[in-house]
Design a protein around this motif. Structure first.
Motif, PDB file in Angstrom:
ATOM      1  N   ILE A 142       0.815  -1.228  -0.073  1.00 42.20           N
ATOM      2  CA  ILE A 142      -0.136   0.124   0.051  1.00 42.20           C
ATOM      3  C   ILE A 142       0.852   1.175   0.054  1.00 42.20           C
ATOM      4  O   ILE A 142       1.936   1.199   0.720  1.00 42.20           O
ATOM      5  CB  ILE A 142      -0.837   0.079   1.216  1.00 42.20           C
ATOM      6  N   TYR A 143       0.426   2.328  -0.666  1.00 40.49           N
ATOM      7  CA  TYR A 143       1.379   3.318  -0.917  1.00 40.49           C
ATOM      8  C   TYR A 143       0.911   4.713  -0.179  1.00 40.49           C
ATOM      9  O   TYR A 143      -0.428   4.950  -0.239  1.00 40.49           O
ATOM     10  CB  TYR A 143       1.500   3.731  -2.605  1.00 40.49           C
ATOM     11  N   TYR A 144       1.879   5.474   0.262  1.00 38.47           N
ATOM     12  CA  TYR A 144       1.570   6.580   0.930  1.00 38.47           C
ATOM     13  C   TYR A 144       2.866   7.648   0.509  1.00 38.47           C
ATOM     14  O   TYR A 144       3.919   6.971   0.444  1.00 38.47           O
ATOM     15  CB  TYR A 144       1.497   6.639   2.591  1.00 38.47           C
ATOM     16  N   PHE A 155      -8.320   5.570  -2.188  1.00 41.71           N
ATOM     17  CA  PHE A 155      -8.410   6.162  -1.048  1.00 41.71           C
ATOM     18  C   PHE A 155     -10.017   6.481  -0.869  1.00 41.71           C
ATOM     19  O   PHE A 155     -10.384   7.411  -1.627  1.00 41.71           O
ATOM     20  CB  PHE A 155      -7.454   7.138  -0.530  1.00 41.71           C
ATOM     21  N   ILE A 156     -10.504   6.064   0.067  1.00 42.15           N
ATOM     22  CA  ILE A 156     -12.141   6.345   0.334  1.00 42.15           C
ATOM     23  C   ILE A 156     -12.329   6.956   1.798  1.00 42.15           C
ATOM     24  O   ILE A 156     -11.829   6.250   2.704  1.00 42.15           O
ATOM     25  CB  ILE A 156     -12.836   5.176   0.062  1.00 42.15           C
ATOM     26  N   GLU A 157     -12.974   8.024   1.938  1.00 40.22           N
ATOM     27  CA  GLU A 157     -13.095   8.580   3.319  1.00 40.22           C
ATOM     28  C   GLU A 157     -14.559   8.792   3.564  1.00 40.22           C
ATOM     29  O   GLU A 157     -15.185   9.649   2.969  1.00 40.22           O
ATOM     30  CB  GLU A 157     -12.401   9.856   3.376  1.00 40.22           C
ATOM     31  N   THR A 215      -8.934  14.336  -4.148  1.00 42.48           N
ATOM     32  CA  THR A 215      -9.331  14.611  -5.532  1.00 42.48           C
ATOM     33  C   THR A 215      -8.170  15.056  -6.276  1.00 42.48           C
ATOM     34  O   THR A 215      -7.844  15.103  -7.425  1.00 42.48           O
ATOM     35  CB  THR A 215     -10.574  15.462  -5.739  1.00 42.48           C
ATOM     36  N   TYR A 216      -7.112  15.873  -5.514  1.00 41.94           N
ATOM     37  CA  TYR A 216      -5.865  16.662  -5.933  1.00 41.94           C
ATOM     38  C   TYR A 216      -5.094  15.399  -6.740  1.00 41.94           C
ATOM     39  O   TYR A 216      -4.432  15.554  -7.662  1.00 41.94           O
ATOM     40  CB  TYR A 216      -4.989  17.351  -4.932  1.00 41.94           C
ATOM     41  N   ILE A 217      -5.224  14.220  -5.906  1.00 43.93           N
ATOM     42  CA  ILE A 217      -4.028  12.904  -6.344  1.00 43.93           C
ATOM     43  C   ILE A 217      -4.737  12.579  -7.948  1.00 43.93           C
ATOM     44  O   ILE A 217      -3.655  12.558  -8.842  1.00 43.93           O
ATOM     45  CB  ILE A 217      -4.477  11.743  -5.568  1.00 43.93           C
ATOM     46  N   ILE A 262      -2.401   5.629  -8.004  1.00 42.81           N
ATOM     47  CA  ILE A 262      -2.922   6.097  -6.957  1.00 42.81           C
ATOM     48  C   ILE A 262      -4.089   7.096  -7.148  1.00 42.81           C
ATOM     49  O   ILE A 262      -4.084   8.141  -7.899  1.00 42.81           O
ATOM     50  CB  ILE A 262      -2.046   7.069  -5.985  1.00 42.81           C
ATOM     51  N   LYS A 263      -5.240   6.876  -6.518  1.00 43.35           N
ATOM     52  CA  LYS A 263      -6.578   7.683  -6.791  1.00 43.35           C
ATOM     53  C   LYS A 263      -7.250   7.954  -5.415  1.00 43.35           C
ATOM     54  O   LYS A 263      -7.022   7.313  -4.454  1.00 43.35           O
ATOM     55  CB  LYS A 263      -7.723   6.729  -7.729  1.00 43.35           C
ATOM     56  N   GLY A 264      -7.962   8.917  -5.496  1.00 36.92           N
ATOM     57  CA  GLY A 264      -8.752   9.253  -4.367  1.00 36.92           C
ATOM     58  C   GLY A 264     -10.159   9.540  -4.712  1.00 36.92           C
ATOM     59  O   GLY A 264     -10.419   9.919  -6.097  1.00 36.92           O
TER      60      GLY A 264
END
Length: 897
Positions: A547-549, A826-828, A845-847, A865-867
């Motif tokens: 997993i990526y950060y 990524f989901i929040e 959304t910037y990602i 990588i998405k958000g």
């Protein structure tokens, strides 16, 4: 204090609140003077500063120049530092208004002895002043006296400490060397009345013998026009009409218990309800108290000395319990200790105390050390470390040295661990390291009347004051851990061990609720274990997946050379929507809605007075605070200039409805509009300042090293209305399907709905991806492992509308992999406070919009990588549709919402 008391009009308090907010209050820029800050050991908290400022207004503002405000009352929560405030008021009245005579008035001898240490005993650890008091280059001496001298020395503060009974006796009985009315008329005197709810006996028409107390105080106050009476209490019965009529024009400042608790200045409070014998309860509290001490030392390398108080209804019962306790400790052996533990394990149930379970488990797991532990217990709880605070006569005399010991229990030199008491310590007793109060059963039929349980509730409130133990060489004066976690239960919770008698418990809960003191029964509330599924551990995703950060880099202070670096626009004009101060809203509404369908912008004229007032009102803009966030700043004046806020080269507009004339904006409304702008700037500065900032470089962390089993608790309260306005209820849900990597999730309804909606799309996602997994990134998981602090998403690049460098952990990752590439989404989910956390959604959304800025440390496989936007209840933001477009390049089939 019942909450409905807050609704009663208090004219003086309301008037001074308005004065505090007024731009044209000539004293509006007044702050706690340096001579108070520099000569006191403790720094005032914000509410103590406010209380002092309110009193200053009542004595110095032009609005009160034709009124003699000579009697005021401070209604402040138990444990909120009223004595500190009194110490500051003494210096204030001495320096600003030339008072030298101070009469400290209390109801019990015990409070006097404590206050002697606070105000006059330089050798005491409780002394509130610095060893040498100096004001404007002059040394000021504090002298404790039995009567005020007729000829008074320069640079001297005289303090007389007395009970109200003795003062009344002196005034109404001719005695040698006693102070009468004429003595209080000779020099102006300030009376400080602690626990002031006792001084209204004649107002309440109580017994005749006490009627002279109130009259005696009035005699002193009226002996001179410039005598002052400052009363302090946490419990004032404003629902009593006679009390309300007396104090409605005298309440000067309020800081209630529920606010004190919300500000985290208190311990948490838990009840342990037991039907055990008193001896078994004693043994359990010994085990718990000693475990607290050992836990602090072994887990956090810090020393605390937790104190136990045994509370009885009768002195003879208390003394008998004292004897039983000594016998218990003297007879403690390895065999009796093991027998007790084994018996407790056999009689436990699901409703038993979680904290005691943790303590018992500690001793069971340290069987090889039990002999050493028992030796420590026999030393820690030996008779020489017990104080019996029960006096047998009206003089209130304890054994020599016991008063000093009771008021220095936090001192490393003080070895006392246990107190036996009946009523002596209900008021005026300040001890921060009280962690256990044990209500002994007594053989009498006294099971807890409403008056008795209210007294006990007040004692619990006193004991709930926070103990600022050292952690990582730092002391905090507010709670640091999550409620109901192990650290919180052991180090930040006071336990009240109660008898299990229905009517008593009903009355106790009613008393606690009336005080707005949130408590809960310390039932078995074990952390629920959430496990990674074995089926997931057999997959290649578990074995080899990542997993990526994004990585962070250090930021120097020199970087912050303008407010642009904090994401603050200092070039364009400012537009602020108008909010009517008269708008009626529900008490749970987060914001006020105005009709702006026909609105226009008008400039706000303001001058230096407005800016100074705003910056004085907001503690963030006090220079020492501002400097923490803007290291290169030299002065507050510079902050307003063109190199920083550039406020003089811009126009501030307010958007008002067409139906409203701009000329009706009052000075206070303009001030409030400016204050809202400055509050917003402060929020942006806080969020934009960090020693680290994100980069576009994303690091892959092995799933098998960072996704692990974890445990989580959910706190539970059964009293205090202040916790009613809480987020959605959290429950445990079992999830058997393979797409979810854990066997269960401890989540709220919004999060549950998100999981269900993704579950509905798993089969469709499998048409494109061989691996489809939803990973819950629970905060409890990365709290338990320091390395998992790396798993945070940080802002990177530029152009963010709101800069926030703190980073955050999105709650879910949707992991999608096929033979060609891997996508991490990524989901929040969000159920509330969306506007306050908009920067998080903007980052997600910037990602997507700045893929070109993203680089990967490991390029052996293609990674995306998405958000997505926040998921809200019923998918009001179209998050599921967005996931479909990212994952499949199209919407999900049959999407109807």
């Amino acid at each position: 204090m019942a909450k409905n008391n807050q609704q009663l009009p208090l004219p003086l308090y309301n008037e001074i609140k308005e004065l505090n907010e007024s731009l044209f209050n000539e004293e509006g820029a007044w702050e706690t003077p340096d001579y108070i800050k520099q000569n006191m050991v403790h720094t005032f908290r914000y509410y103590q500063d406010a209380a002092l400022r309110f009193f200053h207004y009542s004595q110095a503002s032009r609005e009160f120049s034709f009124r003699n405000v000579n009697h005021v009352l401070f209604n402040m929560a138990t444990g909120s530092g009223k004595t500190d405030l009194m110490a500051g008021l003494i210096l204030y009245l001495y320096q600003e208004h030339a008072y030298q005579n101070f009469l400290f008035l209390v109801n019990t001898t015990g409070v006097i002895n404590k206050t002697i240490d606070n105000l006059t005993n330089e050798a005491s650890d409780k002394y509130l002043y610095t060893p040498e008091i100096e004001i404007e280059g002059e040394r000021v001496e504090i002298k404790r006296v039995s009567s005020f001298p007729k000829t008074q020395s320069r640079n001297t503060i005289y303090i007389k400490l007395a009970t109200v009974q003795s003062i009344a006796s002196d005034i109404y009985t001719q005695k040698e060397n006693a102070m009468g009315e004429e003595d209080y008329a000779r020099h102006k005197t300030a009376v400080l009345g602690d626990e002031a709810h006792h001084y209204s006996s004649s107002t309440k028409k109580e017994k005749e013998s006490e009627q002279s107390w109130e009259k005696a105080i009035a005699t002193i106050l009226n002996a001179r026009n410039d005598n002052r009476l400052l009363e302090f209490t946490a419990t004032i019965d404003l629902e009593n009409k006679k009390i309300y009529d007396k104090y409605k024009d005298k309440v000067l400042y309020r800081y209630t218990l529920d606010r004190f608790i919300q500000d985290k200045y208190s311990k948490n409070v838990k009840r342990i309800q037991s039907s055990n014998t008193d001896v078994d309860n004693m043994m359990n509290v010994i085990l718990l108290s000693e475990y607290r001490r050992r836990y602090a030392l072994e887990e956090h390398n810090t020393y605390i000395k937790p104190v136990i108080m045994f509370k009885s209804q009768r002195i003879d019962a208390s003394n008998e319990a004292h004897d039983k306790f000594i016998e218990l400790i003297d007879g403690l052996t390895l065999e009796s200790f093991k027998y007790f533990l084994n018996r407790q394990s056999q009689i436990t149930s699901e409703n038993d105390s979680e904290t005691l379970r943790i303590a018992h488990e500690y001793y069971r797991s340290n069987e090889d050390r039990l002999s050493e532990i028992i030796r420590d217990m026999k030393r820690e709880f030996a008779n020489r470390r017990i104080i019996n605070a029960n006096d047998t006569n009206q003089s209130g005399l304890l054994e020599k040295g016991h008063y000093e010991a009771l008021n220095s229990l936090e001192s490393p030199k003080n070895l006392y661990r246990v107190i036996f008491a009946v009523a002596k310590l209900t008021e005026g007793w300040d001890v921060l390291n009280l962690f256990d109060i044990v209500r002994l059963s007594d053989d009498s039929k006294v099971k807890g009347t409403k008056a008795t349980t209210m007294s006990e509730a007040q004692l619990i409130g006193r004991g709930a004051r926070y103990y600022p133990f050292s952690l990582n060489r730092k002391n905090s004066y507010t709670r640091r851990f999550d409620d109901d976690g192990k650290d919180s239960l052991i180090l930040e919770t006071i336990h009240y061990h109660t008898i299990n008698e229905p009517q008593y418990l009903k009355n106790l809960l009613s008393a606690l609720d009336e005080m707005n003191l949130p408590t809960g029964e310390d039932k078995r509330n074990p952390p629920i274990e959430v496990k990674v599924k074995n089926s997931f551990k057999r997959t290649d995703v578990w074995k080899y997946g990542k997993i990526y950060y994004n990585e962070t880099v250090e930021v120097s202070d020199d970087y912050y050379d303008s407010l642009d670096k904090y994401g603050i626009d200092t070039k364009r004009d400012v537009v602020i929507p108008y909010i009517s101060t008269l708008k009626e809203v529900g008490y749970r509404d987060d914001k006020v809605q105005e009709d702006y369908s026909n609105a226009y912008n008008v400039p706000i004229p303001y001058d230096q007075r407005y800016l100074r007032k705003v910056m004085d009102r907001l503690s963030f803009y006090h220079f020492d605070h501002l400097k923490k966030y803007i290291p290169l700043l030299n002065t507050r004046k510079e902050f307003l200039g063109e190199n920083w806020l550039n406020i003089y080269n811009r126009t501030i507009y307010v958007t008002i409805p067409r139906t409203m004339e701009s000329s009706v904006l009052t000075a206070n409304e303009k001030l409030n509009i400016l204050e809202r702008y400055f509050m917003d700037v402060a929020k942006q500065i806080r969020a934009g300042y960090s020693k680290q900032r994100g980069t576009g470089k994303f690091i892959g962390y092995p799933i098998k090293d960072y996704i692990s089993n974890y445990r989580k608790r959910v706190p539970n309260y059964d009293t205090s209305r202040y916790v009613e306005n809480k987020p959605q209820k959290v429950d445990r849900y079992e999830i058997k399907e393979d797409y979810f990597v854990y066997d269960s999730a401890i989540i709220n309804l919004t999060e549950k709905q998100l999981i269900d909606r993704i579950a509905e799309r798993v089969s469709e996602l499998h048409e494109e991806y061989s691996s489809v997994y939803l990973i819950r990134m629970d905060e409890s998981m990365h709290r338990e492992s320091a390395k998992n602090n790396k798993l945070k998403l940080h802002q990177f690049g530029g152009g963010h509308d709101e800069v926030n460098l703190a980073g955050f952990q999105p709650d879910f990752i949707l992991y999608l992999k096929n033979k060609d590439y891997f996508i991490q989404i990524f989901i929040e989910p969000k159920g509330r406070n969306i506007e306050g956390e908009q920067w998080k959604e903007d980052l997600l959304t910037y990602i997507n919009e700045h893929e070109a800025e993203i680089i990967f440390e490991d390029e052996t496989e293609e990674v995306k990588i998405k958000g997505v936007k926040f998921y809200t209840m019923n998918d009001g933001r179209g998050t599921i549709r967005e996931i479909g477009k990212i994952a499949l390049g199209k919407e999900f089939k049959g999407l109807s919402f």
